[in-house]
Write a protein that holds these residues in place. Structure first.
Motif, short mmCIF file in Angstrom:
data_model
loop_
_atom_site.label_atom_id
_atom_site.label_comp_id
_atom_site.label_asym_id
_atom_site.label_seq_id
_atom_site.Cartn_x
_atom_site.Cartn_y
_atom_site.Cartn_z
N VAL A 141 0.87 -1.18 0.00
CA VAL A 141 0.00 0.00 0.00
C VAL A 141 0.90 1.23 0.00
O VAL A 141 1.72 1.41 0.90
N SER A 142 0.75 2.05 -1.03
CA SER A 142 1.55 3.28 -1.12
C SER A 142 0.84 4.46 -0.48
O SER A 142 1.45 5.26 0.22
N ILE A 143 -0.46 4.59 -0.74
CA ILE A 143 -1.26 5.71 -0.24
C ILE A 143 -2.29 5.16 0.74
O ILE A 143 -2.84 4.09 0.52
N ASN A 144 -2.56 5.89 1.81
CA ASN A 144 -3.49 5.46 2.86
C ASN A 144 -2.96 4.22 3.60
O ASN A 144 -3.73 3.33 3.96
N HIS A 145 -1.65 4.18 3.84
CA HIS A 145 -1.03 3.08 4.58
C HIS A 145 -1.38 3.20 6.05
O HIS A 145 -1.13 4.21 6.69
N TRP A 146 -2.00 2.16 6.60
CA TRP A 146 -2.41 2.14 8.01
C TRP A 146 -1.37 1.43 8.86
O TRP A 146 -1.17 1.75 10.02
N GLY A 147 -0.71 0.41 8.27
CA GLY A 147 0.28 -0.36 9.00
C GLY A 147 0.64 -1.61 8.23
O GLY A 147 0.31 -1.77 7.05
N THR A 148 1.32 -2.52 8.92
CA THR A 148 1.77 -3.78 8.31
C THR A 148 1.46 -4.90 9.29
O THR A 148 1.64 -4.75 10.49
N ILE A 149 1.02 -6.04 8.76
CA ILE A 149 0.83 -7.23 9.60
C ILE A 149 1.73 -8.34 9.08
O ILE A 149 2.06 -8.42 7.89
N LEU A 150 2.09 -9.22 10.01
CA LEU A 150 2.77 -10.48 9.68
C LEU A 150 1.88 -11.59 10.18
O LEU A 150 1.28 -11.50 11.26
N SER A 151 1.79 -12.66 9.39
CA SER A 151 0.91 -13.78 9.70
C SER A 151 1.61 -15.09 9.38
O SER A 151 2.42 -15.16 8.46
#
Length: 111
Positions: A58-68
């Motif tokens: 996500v380039s725009i409107n990035h909320w965060g990152t998850i790892l699963s």
């Protein structure tokens, strides 16, 4: 700026009954082990504070990152809708601690 996943403190969370770890940072994919899945979280338009999809990047409107530990099925190979959002579990851990959790530990976190 991309962050090293090995140095990040993540928040334990749950998405559709899958335990994940979350950070607001952008994570350098080269620092994520091959046995974890990494997704960016997109925030809805207008800065509402609502996470709406998981995506590869996500380039725009990035909320965060998850790892699963489990993959999320991306619709049209593009996104996974977060119909119920992200349930933050109120605990933090490192990526290494998350990788060492077994399924029983994950269930204890959720209940």
């Amino acid at each position: 700026m991309m962050r090293d996943a090995r140095d990040e403190d993540f928040e334990l969370a749950e998405i559709d009954n899958v335990v994940v770890i979350f950070t607001n940072a952008r994570i350098d994919r080269d620092t994520v082990p091959f046995d974890l899945y990494c997704y960016d979280v997109r925030e809805s338009e207008g800065f509402s504070g609502d996470p709406v999809t998981l995506e590869k990047v996500v380039s725009i409107n990035h909320w965060g990152t998850i790892l699963s530990k489990k993959p999320f099925p991306l619709e049209d190979d593009a996104y996974y809708p977060l119909k119920d959002g992200i349930n933050y579990l109120g605990e933090t851990c490192t990526m290494d601690e998350f990788m060492e959790m077994n399924p029983e530990d994950e269930m204890d976190v959720m209940f």
